[in-house]
Design a protein around this motif. Structure first.
Motif, mmCIF file in Angstrom:
data_model
loop_
_atom_site.group_PDB
_atom_site.id
_atom_site.type_symbol
_atom_site.label_atom_id
_atom_site.label_comp_id
_atom_site.label_asym_id
_atom_site.label_seq_id
_atom_site.Cartn_x
_atom_site.Cartn_y
_atom_site.Cartn_z
ATOM 1 N N TYR A 17 0.837 -1.212 0.000
ATOM 2 C CA TYR A 17 0.000 0.000 0.000
ATOM 3 C C TYR A 17 0.868 1.258 0.000
ATOM 4 O O TYR A 17 0.520 2.261 -0.623
ATOM 5 C CB TYR A 17 -0.942 0.019 1.208
ATOM 6 C CG TYR A 17 -2.164 -0.852 1.051
ATOM 7 C CD1 TYR A 17 -2.862 -0.912 -0.148
ATOM 8 C CD2 TYR A 17 -2.626 -1.624 2.112
ATOM 9 C CE1 TYR A 17 -3.987 -1.706 -0.275
ATOM 10 C CE2 TYR A 17 -3.743 -2.422 1.988
ATOM 11 C CZ TYR A 17 -4.428 -2.456 0.781
ATOM 12 O OH TYR A 17 -5.532 -3.241 0.649
ATOM 13 N N LEU A 20 1.814 1.855 -3.461
ATOM 14 C CA LEU A 20 0.672 2.354 -4.233
ATOM 15 C C LEU A 20 0.460 3.848 -4.011
ATOM 16 O O LEU A 20 0.036 4.557 -4.926
ATOM 17 C CB LEU A 20 -0.609 1.598 -3.862
ATOM 18 C CG LEU A 20 -0.720 0.156 -4.323
ATOM 19 C CD1 LEU A 20 -2.038 -0.444 -3.858
ATOM 20 C CD2 LEU A 20 -0.588 0.044 -5.835
ATOM 21 N N ALA A 21 0.757 4.302 -2.807
ATOM 22 C CA ALA A 21 0.565 5.725 -2.504
ATOM 23 C C ALA A 21 1.448 6.604 -3.381
ATOM 24 O O ALA A 21 1.094 7.753 -3.657
ATOM 25 C CB ALA A 21 0.849 5.999 -1.028
ATOM 26 N N ARG A 23 1.984 6.137 -6.545
ATOM 27 C CA ARG A 23 1.236 6.220 -7.805
ATOM 28 C C ARG A 23 2.081 6.245 -9.081
ATOM 29 O O ARG A 23 1.549 6.426 -10.160
ATOM 30 C CB ARG A 23 0.283 7.413 -7.804
ATOM 31 C CG ARG A 23 -0.821 7.257 -6.796
ATOM 32 C CD ARG A 23 -1.824 8.381 -6.909
ATOM 33 N NE ARG A 23 -2.872 8.207 -5.935
ATOM 34 C CZ ARG A 23 -4.112 7.857 -6.235
ATOM 35 N NH1 ARG A 23 -4.467 7.656 -7.471
ATOM 36 N NH2 ARG A 23 -5.004 7.714 -5.293
ATOM 37 N N SER A 24 3.375 6.081 -8.966
ATOM 38 C CA SER A 24 4.191 6.016 -10.185
ATOM 39 C C SER A 24 4.130 4.593 -10.725
ATOM 40 O O SER A 24 3.846 3.640 -9.991
ATOM 41 C CB SER A 24 5.644 6.401 -9.883
ATOM 42 O OG SER A 24 6.284 5.377 -9.149
ATOM 43 N N ARG A 25 4.412 4.443 -11.992
ATOM 44 C CA ARG A 25 4.390 3.125 -12.637
ATOM 45 C C ARG A 25 5.341 2.163 -11.909
ATOM 46 O O ARG A 25 4.987 1.022 -11.620
ATOM 47 C CB ARG A 25 4.767 3.271 -14.115
ATOM 48 C CG ARG A 25 5.118 1.978 -14.818
ATOM 49 C CD ARG A 25 4.007 0.993 -14.870
ATOM 50 N NE ARG A 25 3.099 1.315 -15.946
ATOM 51 C CZ ARG A 25 1.959 0.686 -16.138
ATOM 52 N NH1 ARG A 25 1.608 -0.281 -15.330
ATOM 53 N NH2 ARG A 25 1.186 1.001 -17.114
ATOM 54 N N ASN A 27 6.411 2.264 -8.786
ATOM 55 C CA ASN A 27 5.901 1.921 -7.458
ATOM 56 C C ASN A 27 4.713 0.968 -7.541
ATOM 57 O O ASN A 27 4.579 0.059 -6.717
ATOM 58 C CB ASN A 27 5.504 3.186 -6.685
ATOM 59 C CG ASN A 27 6.706 3.906 -6.112
ATOM 60 O OD1 ASN A 27 7.800 3.360 -6.047
ATOM 61 N ND2 ASN A 27 6.509 5.131 -5.703
ATOM 62 N N ILE A 28 3.852 1.184 -8.518
ATOM 63 C CA ILE A 28 2.715 0.277 -8.698
ATOM 64 C C ILE A 28 3.225 -1.123 -9.032
ATOM 65 O O ILE A 28 2.713 -2.121 -8.512
ATOM 66 C CB ILE A 28 1.749 0.805 -9.779
ATOM 67 C CG1 ILE A 28 1.068 2.082 -9.297
ATOM 68 C CG2 ILE A 28 0.711 -0.253 -10.146
ATOM 69 C CD1 ILE A 28 0.273 2.815 -10.368
ATOM 70 N N ALA A 55 -4.237 -1.617 -7.342
ATOM 71 C CA ALA A 55 -3.142 -1.429 -8.303
ATOM 72 C C ALA A 55 -3.672 -1.493 -9.731
ATOM 73 O O ALA A 55 -3.297 -0.666 -10.579
ATOM 74 C CB ALA A 55 -2.056 -2.487 -8.083
ATOM 75 N N LEU A 58 -5.377 1.725 -10.530
ATOM 76 C CA LEU A 58 -4.410 2.798 -10.791
ATOM 77 C C LEU A 58 -3.775 2.659 -12.172
ATOM 78 O O LEU A 58 -3.395 3.656 -12.782
ATOM 79 C CB LEU A 58 -3.328 2.806 -9.708
ATOM 80 C CG LEU A 58 -3.780 3.234 -8.318
ATOM 81 C CD1 LEU A 58 -2.661 3.020 -7.299
ATOM 82 C CD2 LEU A 58 -4.243 4.688 -8.314
ATOM 83 N N GLU A 59 -3.678 1.429 -12.653
ATOM 84 C CA GLU A 59 -3.140 1.172 -13.997
ATOM 85 C C GLU A 59 -4.208 1.292 -15.080
ATOM 86 O O GLU A 59 -3.939 1.023 -16.241
ATOM 87 C CB GLU A 59 -2.543 -0.242 -14.067
ATOM 88 C CG GLU A 59 -1.290 -0.448 -13.263
ATOM 89 C CD GLU A 59 -0.790 -1.882 -13.338
ATOM 90 O OE1 GLU A 59 -1.607 -2.809 -13.533
ATOM 91 O OE2 GLU A 59 0.432 -2.064 -13.209
ATOM 92 N N GLN A 60 -5.434 1.645 -14.699
ATOM 93 C CA GLN A 60 -6.558 1.750 -15.627
ATOM 94 C C GLN A 60 -6.945 0.395 -16.221
ATOM 95 O O GLN A 60 -7.509 0.331 -17.313
ATOM 96 C CB GLN A 60 -6.249 2.751 -16.763
ATOM 97 C CG GLN A 60 -5.781 4.121 -16.302
ATOM 98 C CD GLN A 60 -6.833 4.867 -15.512
ATOM 99 O OE1 GLN A 60 -7.968 4.924 -15.928
ATOM 100 N NE2 GLN A 60 -6.459 5.412 -14.371
#
Length: 158
Positions: A17, A20-21, A23-25, A27-28, A55, A58-60
């Motif tokens: 988590y 994830l915070a 939010r960069s590729r 880090n995800i 995740a 966040l990656e759509q």
């Protein structure tokens, strides 16, 4: 710490988590590796499954997120993981709203409210459903319930 112990799994999930915070590729991807590692050890470990779903969002990758969240929705409810179940149900409900599947979304919100009547987000989501169905009076009632829960929660904090 032992990554396969209960505490070790929780620590690893929190580490995921934390990534994830960012939010960069990159880090995800690190978070995803952690969640995959945990799920290889514990196939249905809800916190890791929820983290993986977030995740994917966040990656759509909504389809992948939906599939992981559907796994959560099929799991037997556990009070020890109530927050994770609630979060998973509400994320899936939002995905269903985007697809105009209001009945499925409403079922998930109702399930949230079955276990936690003070879930303001579930009441708010029910309001969104009613609004999209053009049932504005019912939507206003749901939004009012959400507001009451939010205000009462703020009063407890203050």
């Amino acid at each position: 710490f032992d990554a396969s112990s209960s505490l070790g799994l929780k620590i690893r999930v929190l580490e995921g988590y934390n990534y994830l915070a960012g939010r960069s590729r990159a880090n995800i991807d690190k978070a995803m590796q952690i969640f995959i590692y945990i799920l290889e050890k514990e196939k249905d470990y809800l916190p890791a499954l929820l983290g993986m779903s977030i995740a994917f969002m966040l990656e759509q990758s909504t389809t992948k997120a939906r599939n992981a969240l559907k796994r959560i929705a099929k799991m037997p409810y556990s009070h020890e993981l109530a927050d994770e179940f609630e979060h998973g149900y509400l994320l899936l409900a939002e995905i269903y709203i985007e697809k105009s599947k209001f009945d499925l979304s409403e079922d998930l919100c109702s399930r949230c409210l079955k276990y936690n009547l003070s879930c303001g987000k579930a009441w708010e989501t029910m309001g969104v459903i009613r609004e999209k169905e053009a049932s504005y009076k019912d939507a206003a009632d749901m939004y009012e319930k959400a507001r009451i829960q939010t205000v009462s929660r703020l009063n407890v904090i203050a």
